[in-house]
Design a protein around this motif. Structure first.
Motif, mmCIF file in Angstrom:
data_model
loop_
_atom_site.group_PDB
_atom_site.id
_atom_site.type_symbol
_atom_site.label_atom_id
_atom_site.label_comp_id
_atom_site.label_asym_id
_atom_site.label_seq_id
_atom_site.Cartn_x
_atom_site.Cartn_y
_atom_site.Cartn_z
ATOM 1 N N GLN A 51 -67.450 -17.963 14.070
ATOM 2 C CA GLN A 51 -66.971 -18.140 12.906
ATOM 3 C C GLN A 51 -67.841 -19.934 13.168
ATOM 4 O O GLN A 51 -68.660 -19.871 12.008
ATOM 5 N N THR A 52 -67.665 -20.533 13.948
ATOM 6 C CA THR A 52 -68.335 -22.142 14.621
ATOM 7 C C THR A 52 -69.579 -21.676 14.812
ATOM 8 O O THR A 52 -70.730 -22.362 13.837
ATOM 9 N N VAL A 53 -69.657 -20.616 15.294
ATOM 10 C CA VAL A 53 -71.186 -20.825 15.667
ATOM 11 C C VAL A 53 -72.355 -20.105 14.532
ATOM 12 O O VAL A 53 -73.013 -20.365 14.287
ATOM 13 N N ASP A 70 -68.500 -21.794 4.367
ATOM 14 C CA ASP A 70 -68.644 -21.172 3.586
ATOM 15 C C ASP A 70 -69.140 -19.725 4.357
ATOM 16 O O ASP A 70 -69.055 -18.865 3.698
ATOM 17 N N VAL A 71 -69.200 -19.598 6.037
ATOM 18 C CA VAL A 71 -68.835 -18.841 6.329
ATOM 19 C C VAL A 71 -67.643 -18.068 6.254
ATOM 20 O O VAL A 71 -66.979 -17.024 6.238
ATOM 21 N N GLN A 72 -66.541 -19.452 6.377
ATOM 22 C CA GLN A 72 -64.907 -18.760 6.609
ATOM 23 C C GLN A 72 -64.769 -18.167 5.093
ATOM 24 O O GLN A 72 -63.894 -17.044 4.421
ATOM 25 N N SER A 73 -65.338 -18.550 3.707
ATOM 26 C CA SER A 73 -65.437 -17.763 2.287
ATOM 27 C C SER A 73 -65.598 -16.371 2.244
ATOM 28 O O SER A 73 -65.320 -15.864 1.823
ATOM 29 N N PRO A 87 -57.901 -18.582 9.565
ATOM 30 C CA PRO A 87 -59.337 -20.484 9.659
ATOM 31 C C PRO A 87 -58.477 -20.478 11.589
ATOM 32 O O PRO A 87 -58.873 -21.777 11.266
ATOM 33 N N THR A 88 -57.484 -20.643 11.831
ATOM 34 C CA THR A 88 -57.164 -20.575 13.040
ATOM 35 C C THR A 88 -57.637 -19.653 14.534
ATOM 36 O O THR A 88 -56.904 -19.942 15.489
#
Length: 289
Positions: A51-53, A70-73, A87-88
């Motif tokens: 997700q970070t990348v 936005d990726v997390q959404s 999120p973890t």
């Protein structure tokens, strides 16, 4: 497996479930552009992305101001379809849990508005990889990126090299330096991407090789340049091949020197990143560009 434009009867029921899940999750979105970009990265990346990348890459979407949130959404509620969506686990790779979900997204008839076009996805990642490498001197490619105090020892003898790489070569730069050509060769020529590639070769070519040396992947350089040269066959006739030809010749010089030095002392550009700059003096690469 399914073929684009057709729905395999064996998977028809499963595809309907996938469609229902996605409609339930994303029917309120004003448009699906972000969904397509995120899913496109998952389907076309040469190595699975976290997700970070992906959050770093989406910063370079044209006309958008997207990031990690936005990726997390998009992925956070897709735990039944994708791995590491919470999120973890933002640092862990996100991949489809079943190949049938990939097949669904690539089948335009089955997935409808959720269909992911591979050419668009590769085009986005090619642009994002270039943008990451060409970013400012804090985040992008740069001279002595790991801050080595001396150039007189092998990479493997730098005691804290792994820690330096973690601190200074971020995962998105690591990915981009290795795989930009994988995406470029899968899309038609376009002037914007050509401009980025030209700048890379003219201004940051040696810094790119330095990163490949530090992460032990110098063998990727020549295939990348060959891929770029093939891609450039679609270039309008007026565009010069001088820079790319010089880059390919320079890499051939590196391989020759590498083989000779390793035969004598196991000491070449893939073992010492500073040798890239030493060879530059002999190859007169700067004069070619």
């Amino acid at each position: 497996t399914s073929v684009e434009g057709q729905v395999d009867p064996v998977h028809k029921g499963l595809y309907k479930i996938y469609g229902n899940i996605l409609h339930a999750l994303f029917s309120e979105l004003p448009d699906l552009a972000l969904f397509h970009v995120v899913m496109g990265q998952l389907l076309t990346s040469s190595n699975p992305l976290s997700q970070t990348v992906m959050g770093e890459f989406v910063r370079f979407a044209d006309g958008k101001e997207w990031g990690l949130t936005d990726v997390q959404s998009i992925v956070q509620f897709m735990g039944s379809l994708l791995s590491n969506t919470s999120p973890t686990t933002t640092h862990l790779p996100v991949v489809p849990l079943h190949t049938s979900f990939r097949d669904f997204l690539l089948n335009d008839k089955a997935s409808g508005e959720f269909h992911v076009k591979l050419e668009d996805a590769h085009g986005f990642l090619a642009h994002a990889c270039m943008s990451v490498m060409l970013e400012d001197e804090i985040n992008g490619l740069r001279f002595n990126i790991c801050g080595l105090e001396t150039s007189h020892i092998l990479n493997q003898d730098v005691q804290d090299l792994d820690a330096r790489i973690r601190d200074h070569i971020k995962p998105q730069l690591w990915y981009a330096s290795q795989f930009w050509d994988d995406h470029m060769e899968r899309i038609p020529f376009n002037k914007a991407l050509f401009g980025q590639a030209h700048f890379l070769l003219e201004k940051k070519f040696l810094y790119w090789l330095e990163v490949l040396s530090l992460i032990g992947e110098t063998s990727l350089a020549i295939p990348a340049l060959v891929s770029l040269e093939r891609w450039m066959m679609m270039v309008p006739p007026k565009v010069s091949f001088v820079t790319i030809t010089a880059g390919t010749n320079f890499m051939t010089n590196i391989v020759t020197t590498e083989s000779r030095q390793r035969a004598n002392s196991n000491d070449g550009p893939s073992q010492r990143c500073d040798h890239i700059y030493t060879i530059l003096c002999n190859a007169n690469f700067a004069e070619c560009t």
